[in-house]
Design a protein around this motif. Structure first.
Motif, PDB file in Angstrom:
ATOM      1  N   GLN A 568     113.890  32.728  63.361  1.00  0.00           N
ATOM      2  CA  GLN A 568     115.256  33.181  63.588  1.00  0.00           C
ATOM      3  C   GLN A 568     116.203  32.002  63.810  1.00  0.00           C
ATOM      4  OE1 GLN A 568     115.068  35.905  66.837  1.00  0.00           O
ATOM      5  NE2 GLN A 568     113.823  37.414  65.730  1.00  0.00           N
ATOM      6  N   MET A 569     115.769  31.007  64.589  1.00  0.00           N
ATOM      7  CA  MET A 569     116.608  29.826  64.822  1.00  0.00           C
ATOM      8  C   MET A 569     116.852  29.080  63.508  1.00  0.00           C
ATOM      9  SD  MET A 569     114.918  28.440  68.398  1.00  0.00           S
ATOM     10  CE  MET A 569     116.133  27.130  68.593  1.00  0.00           C
ATOM     11  N   ASN A 570     115.818  28.984  62.657  1.00  0.00           N
ATOM     12  CA  ASN A 570     115.973  28.308  61.363  1.00  0.00           C
ATOM     13  C   ASN A 570     116.963  29.058  60.485  1.00  0.00           C
ATOM     14  OD1 ASN A 570     114.939  26.401  59.171  1.00  0.00           O
ATOM     15  ND2 ASN A 570     114.536  28.410  58.269  1.00  0.00           N
ATOM     16  N   ASP A 571     116.798  30.388  60.405  1.00  0.00           N
ATOM     17  CA  ASP A 571     117.707  31.184  59.566  1.00  0.00           C
ATOM     18  C   ASP A 571     119.139  31.107  60.090  1.00  0.00           C
ATOM     19  OD1 ASP A 571     115.522  31.811  58.118  1.00  0.00           O
ATOM     20  OD2 ASP A 571     115.223  33.813  58.987  1.00  0.00           O
ATOM     21  N   LEU A 572     119.290  31.145  61.430  1.00  0.00           N
ATOM     22  CA  LEU A 572     120.624  31.086  62.015  1.00  0.00           C
ATOM     23  C   LEU A 572     121.310  29.763  61.691  1.00  0.00           C
ATOM     24  CD1 LEU A 572     122.753  32.414  63.781  1.00  0.00           C
ATOM     25  CD2 LEU A 572     121.596  31.473  65.795  1.00  0.00           C
ATOM     26  N   TRP A 573     120.524  28.666  61.717  1.00  0.00           N
ATOM     27  CA  TRP A 573     121.144  27.372  61.378  1.00  0.00           C
ATOM     28  C   TRP A 573     121.538  27.307  59.906  1.00  0.00           C
ATOM     29  CZ3 TRP A 573     123.650  23.580  63.278  1.00  0.00           C
ATOM     30  CH2 TRP A 573     123.857  22.446  62.518  1.00  0.00           C
ATOM     31  N   LEU A 574     120.693  27.876  59.019  1.00  0.00           N
ATOM     32  CA  LEU A 574     121.029  27.868  57.590  1.00  0.00           C
ATOM     33  C   LEU A 574     122.348  28.601  57.335  1.00  0.00           C
ATOM     34  CD1 LEU A 574     117.556  28.517  55.925  1.00  0.00           C
ATOM     35  CD2 LEU A 574     118.907  26.430  55.870  1.00  0.00           C
ATOM     36  N   VAL A 575     122.515  29.741  58.026  1.00  0.00           N
ATOM     37  CA  VAL A 575     123.768  30.493  57.852  1.00  0.00           C
ATOM     38  C   VAL A 575     124.923  29.723  58.457  1.00  0.00           C
ATOM     39  CG1 VAL A 575     124.953  32.633  58.457  1.00  0.00           C
ATOM     40  CG2 VAL A 575     122.555  32.681  57.768  1.00  0.00           C
ATOM     41  N   TYR A 576     124.679  29.162  59.659  1.00  0.00           N
ATOM     42  CA  TYR A 576     125.764  28.448  60.335  1.00  0.00           C
ATOM     43  C   TYR A 576     126.193  27.223  59.530  1.00  0.00           C
ATOM     44  CZ  TYR A 576     128.379  26.198  64.066  1.00  0.00           C
ATOM     45  OH  TYR A 576     129.353  25.599  64.802  1.00  0.00           O
ATOM     46  N   ALA A 577     125.259  26.512  58.945  1.00  0.00           N
ATOM     47  CA  ALA A 577     125.597  25.294  58.193  1.00  0.00           C
ATOM     48  C   ALA A 577     126.081  25.606  56.801  1.00  0.00           C
ATOM     49  CB  ALA A 577     124.374  24.391  58.106  1.00  0.00           C
ATOM     50  N   SER A 578     125.926  26.866  56.341  1.00  0.00           N
ATOM     51  CA  SER A 578     126.376  27.278  54.995  1.00  0.00           C
ATOM     52  C   SER A 578     125.797  26.368  53.942  1.00  0.00           C
ATOM     53  CB  SER A 578     127.912  27.282  54.914  1.00  0.00           C
ATOM     54  OG  SER A 578     128.454  28.177  55.838  1.00  0.00           O
ATOM     55  N   GLY A 579     124.578  25.997  54.061  1.00  0.00           N
ATOM     56  CA  GLY A 579     123.950  25.118  53.071  1.00  0.00           C
ATOM     57  C   GLY A 579     122.533  25.523  52.808  1.00  0.00           C
ATOM     58  N   LYS A 580     121.835  24.766  51.997  1.00  0.00           N
ATOM     59  CA  LYS A 580     120.449  25.047  51.663  1.00  0.00           C
ATOM     60  C   LYS A 580     119.735  23.728  51.413  1.00  0.00           C
ATOM     61  CE  LYS A 580     122.286  26.276  47.133  1.00  0.00           C
ATOM     62  NZ  LYS A 580     123.677  26.330  47.605  1.00  0.00           N
ATOM     63  N   VAL A 581     118.439  23.763  51.427  1.00  0.00           N
ATOM     64  CA  VAL A 581     117.630  22.539  51.303  1.00  0.00           C
ATOM     65  C   VAL A 581     117.567  22.112  49.852  1.00  0.00           C
ATOM     66  CG1 VAL A 581     115.351  21.565  51.642  1.00  0.00           C
ATOM     67  CG2 VAL A 581     116.266  23.200  53.290  1.00  0.00           C
TER      68      VAL A 581
END
Length: 978
Positions: A568-581
């Motif tokens: 959940q923390m990983n997914d939340l950061w991905l949404v918050y940063a609006s980016g992808k690896v």
């Protein structure tokens, strides 16, 4: 005055000419051929001429080889010039090696050659120096010829340390001077042998090997002339001298035994000295023993009286023991009767045990009949307890409901914004590259206070620096030790025993290095233990490993979150940063985050529809393999319903400003949805994004913020802020519903409590009926237990019967033994009584004689011991005398083995060493002949002729002339005056 030297020269010339002719004839005789293996042998002589003072003026080695059929002769030596004295063969010289290749057809039997060299003179066994005085005044030798007065000739002959060991230990020195009796007034030569032969006085000095010699010759003359000194140095090879070598060998053999004997004598004398006190002490002891004898003798009357009393006591004891035998027989009969009576009792007990079992069975049936009634009473009692517990629980629960609901509501306020802040702080630590900052961030995420975390980090960094310095120092010390060890191994090749100062210094250095290494390693262990205790190793492990982790792995493995919360923390950061690896899974492998905002391009929409991102319901997956996790719905694996596979589960890798898009351009927002569970860890350092908590006085409402909230920095951030704000509003509504439920529960509390109270009272009244039943049951149980105890007692009676059956025969045997023992004791006592009577009579008859003999013996032994102690008191004098004798022997031996001379080091059987080079084989004979310059007034008639002759004469001629002079001197003894 007739010149004795000239006369001797004339006579020696005639004889010398004949001798040389004979030598030439002998040299012309061919040698007989011999077989292989035969080598040439040679004799060696060194002839030296010195000036008046002993300085070398001319020197040559003459070697005479007996060829023995060998045509090639090789000699080693450093020669200035080589002269063939036999034929015209020219030698071949190569450095220090000289080779003569003779004509085999005209091979001489003896081959002579002369080698001019000064080297042997420098290595002679002695160095010779001479000085002169005239009437006590030091005078040059050149000024002494023809002088009148007393001339002293001083010879200083000192051992030469440069000589070989063989020369120092085996060469003897003969120094000779000859004076005409008619030409001198007086002659003194202290320490010399002076012989008168005809009209010549010969002065002969003899020097032993290694001896330092100082000689003086005093000559009184009106016209002084001196023919010079002649010195002969030859090794002593007489067979009688072999006894000296044997003496040295025997001395070595005897020395060990002598040392042992000397040590034993010292020990014996020391023991004798020590025994003096012991002997005196023994004598004192004997005297004390004699005094004790006197006391014992005086007390004999008391002993006799005591003996009489003892005999009387023994008689009484025998009288007492006589009736014991009859008493033991009566006891044996009593035991047999008791055994019969106990057996009858045992039979009765067996019947009683059966009756008791029947009584116990009846009582047990009575107790079992009351079981059903007891179960009913027990159920009522349990019901009463449950009702009371329910009443108490209802009152306490309703009473505390409001407080607990308020606490729960306060705890869940602002859960959304708080979770976002925790994710941001965790990701900041995840991408932190500075070790020190990472340590502090991680400690704060673990719940440590900021100041305490900073102090801990400073201490860890200082400790790590000290540890690094210690390891560097350890490497340097180990390198130094390795160098010292290598040098020690090199030194050991030269000094295997390692006794040299250098070896000891290296060993001490190695020991010091080992000690320092041990101390440094102990310090390193202490520092490492301190780092382990402070958690520094865990921090460093996390710092090193995070570059190989995804953000989701970092949250789970480092921050200690569960797998669901980490995702959940990983997914939340991905949404918050609006980016992808993009580019890799971890920072170490080159992964970055794109800075693209969320968008809905047609190209991305097609990818989202096919990859089932957020548009697909979390519960509807194509392969049905997704797994629900606590705290959210979504998949841990890369199935069709979990977004974009590994990119979703791997988590964010870099700060939000990094650029990261995948190949198809779609954003990576993760899968599943958050159910609002606050499982994030770490401290809440940043609360600027969270709404203000509710007002405690007015639950369900929020206070107005003190300042406007900062705007979101990206679309993703805005989305997250929107979601968290909505989550906070939903929690506020839930709080209102919970408060309404608490009010309803308060209104139901009183009626329910009254019903439970009435039921509890009824159960209590019913429980009182069971008391009577309990009393009856207790009485039955007591009777039954008493019956069981009685049966145990009866069992013990049977066991007692068994024990008596086992031990009764043994007891009967014991009584028989005691009876026999009493009979034997009576006889023994009677016999002892008789022995004491006889002993007393014997003591009375022999006491006086024994006392006198003992007295004389003790007095005599004491006198002998005191005399012996007095004699042993001289052991110290004997030891001193023995030590003096040993010192004299050792000093005498040292004098003749190097202190004064080397007489006892002579070895007549040792092989001679060549004067020119040690590589030459041992010569058959070797001699050194030295002649000093003459001090004479030359005749005017012969000066010119002799001068011309000296110019034409070779060294060999001068040597021959020297022998002519010797011969003339000897024959002049009998020829009279010219």
């Amino acid at each position: 005055m007739r010149n004795p030297v000239k006369t001797a020269k004339q006579q020696l010339l005639r004889v010398g000419s004949c001798a040389l002719s004979a030598l030439m004839v002998l040299g012309s005789i061919p040698a007989a051929a011999i077989g292989d293996g035969v080598t040439a042998t040679y004799d060696e002589a060194y002839y030296a001429m010195t000036d008046y003072y002993g300085n070398l003026t001319d020197g040559s080695v003459v070697k005479s080889y007996r060829t023995n059929g060998i045509a090639t002769l090789t000699d080693y030596g450093d020669y200035d010039e080589i002269i063939n004295l036999t034929d015209g063969t020219v030698p071949a010289r190569n450095g220090g090696m000289t080779t003569f290749r003779l004509d085999e057809k005209a091979l001489p039997g003896t081959f002579y050659f002369e080698g001019k060299t000064t080297k042997p003179f420098q290595q002679l066994p002695w160095t010779i120096s001479m000085s002169y005085t005239l009437n006590g005044v030091p005078t040059k030798a050149e000024d002494l010829a023809g002088q009148a007065g007393v001339v002293e000739i001083h010879l200083d002959i000192v051992p030469n340390e440069r000589a070989s060991e063989y020369a120092r230990n085996n060469y003897t020195l003969e120094a000779m001077a000859i004076f005409n009796q008619d030409d001198i007034l007086s002659l003194e030569a202290p320490g010399a042998q002076v012989q008168l032969i005809g009209n010549l006085r010969a002065v002969l000095f003899l020097g032993l090997p290694g001896e330092e010699c100082h000689y003086t010759i005093r000559v009184g003359s009106e016209d002084f002339a001196f023919g010079g000194m002649t010195f002969l140095m030859v090794p002593a090879t007489l067979s009688q001298l072999e006894e000296i070598a044997k003496l040295s060998e025997r001395k070595d053999d005897l020395e060990d035994n002598y040392n042992k004997l000397s040590g034993s004598i010292d020990s014996l004398l020391d023991a004798m000295t020590a025994m003096t006190g012991s002997l005196n002490a023994s004598a004192n002891g004997l005297e004390q023993l004699n005094k004790a004898r006197g006391i014992f003798s005086d007390g004999k009357g008391v002993i006799y009286s005591g003996t009489d009393a003892l005999r009387e006591d023994l008689s009484n004891l025998a009288d007492v023991l006589e009736p014991v035998e009859g008493q033991i027989e009566a006891l044996s009969k009593t035991i047999s009767d008791s055994k019969s009576t106990l057996r009858s009792m045992t039979n009765t007990v067996s019947d009683l045990k059966g009756d008791l079992k029947d009584v116990e069975s009846a009582l047990r049936d009575l107790e079992d009949g009351t079981g059903d009634v007891r179960k009913v009473f027990s159920a009522l009692g349990s019901l009463r307890k449950s009702l009371k517990a329910l009443q108490e629980a209802l009152g306490g629960t309703v009473k505390d409901t409001s407080g607990k609901l308020d606490e729960t509501i306060d705890k869940n306020q602002n859960v959304g914004s708080t979770t976002v802040n925790q994710v941001k702080e965790a990701h900041s630590a995840y991408v932190e590259k500075d070790r020190k900052t990472f340590y502090q961030d991680l400690l704060e995420l673990k719940g440590t206070d900021t100041a305490e975390a900073a102090a801990t980090v400073r201490k860890i960094m200082a400790t790590r620096q000290e540890l690094s310095n210690l390891k560097t120092t350890l490497a340097q010390v180990e390198a130094t030790r390795q160098q010292l060890q290598e040098r020690l191994e090199q030194t050991q090749q030269k000094d295997p025993e390692l006794n040299s100062p250098e070896a000891k210094r290296l060993q001490a250095g190695i020991a010091e290095c080992d000690e320092n290494i041990a101390k440094i390693k102990a310090g390193i262990q202490q520092y490492e233990a301190g780092l382990e205790a402070s958690g520094a190793n865990r921090l460093e492990t996390a710092y090193q490993a995070k570059s190989q982790m995804t953000f989701q792995q970092f949250c789970q493995q480092v921050l200690g979150q569960s797998a669901a919360v980490a995702k959940q923390m990983n997914d939340l950061w991905l949404v918050y940063a609006s980016g992808k690896v993009k580019g890799g899974d971890t920072p170490a492998s080159g992964g970055t985050l794109s800075g693209e905002l969320l968008h809905n391009d047609s190209e991305d929409s097609s990818e989202k529809n096919t990859s089932s991102g957020d548009s697909a319901p979390s519960g509807d997956h194509s392969d049905g393999s997704s797994e629900k996790t606590p705290g959210g719905s979504g998949s841990e694996s890369t199935d069709a319903g979990s977004g974009t596979g590994d990119q979703v589960s791997s988590g964010a890798q870099n700060p939000p400003d990094s650029s990261n898009t995948d190949e198809n351009g779609s954003e990576n927002t993760g899968s599943g949805e958050n159910n609002g569970e606050n499982n994030g860890g770490g401290s809440q350092k940043d609360s600027t994004d969270a709404p203000n908590p509710p007002d405690p006085e007015n639950p369900g409402t929020e206070t107005e913020p003190d300042a406007p909230l900062p705007p979101s920095e990206s679309v993703g951030g805005a989305v997250v802020d929107l979601i968290s704000g909505g989550l906070d509003s939903a929690m506020a509504e839930i709080a209102k519903l919970q408060k309404s439920l608490a009010g309803v529960m308060n209104r139901l509390k009183d009626p329910t409590s009254q019903v439970i109270s009435d039921l509890s009272a009824l159960c209590g009244q019913i429980e009182n009926l069971s008391s009577l039943l309990n009393s009856a049951e207790d009485l039955s149980a007591a009777i039954r237990h008493s019956s069981a105890d009685l049966r145990d007692i009866l069992d013990d009676v049977e066991d007692l019967q068994d024990i008596l059956d086992d031990y009764e025969p043994v007891l009967q045997d014991t009584l028989k033994t005691v009876s026999s023992l009493s009979t034997s004791a009576i006889k023994t006592i009677r016999d002892t009584q008789g022995l004491i009577s006889d002993t007393e009579a014997l003591m009375k008859s022999t006491g006086a004689t024994l006392d006198d003999g003992t007295k004389q013996t003790l007095e005599g032994l004491a006198a002998v011991l005191r005399s012996t102690a007095k004699t042993m008191g001289t052991a110290g004098q004997i030891k001193d005398a023995k030590t003096s004798i040993c010192d004299i022997i050792e000093d005498t031996w040292d004098e003749y083995t190097g202190d004064v001379n080397n007489l006892l080091l002579m070895d007549a059987t040792a092989e001679a060493v060549s004067l020119t080079d040690s590589r030459n084989p041992s010569p058959e004979s070797i001699q050194i002949l030295i002649r000093t310059q003459e001090i004479t007034m030359p005749d005017e008639d012969e000066t010119e002729a002799e001068a011309a002759a000296e110019v034409q004469t070779t060294f060999w001629g001068r040597v021959a002339q020297m022998f002519k002079d010797f011969w003339a001197a000897i024959t002049g003894l009998f020829g009279g005056k010219d």
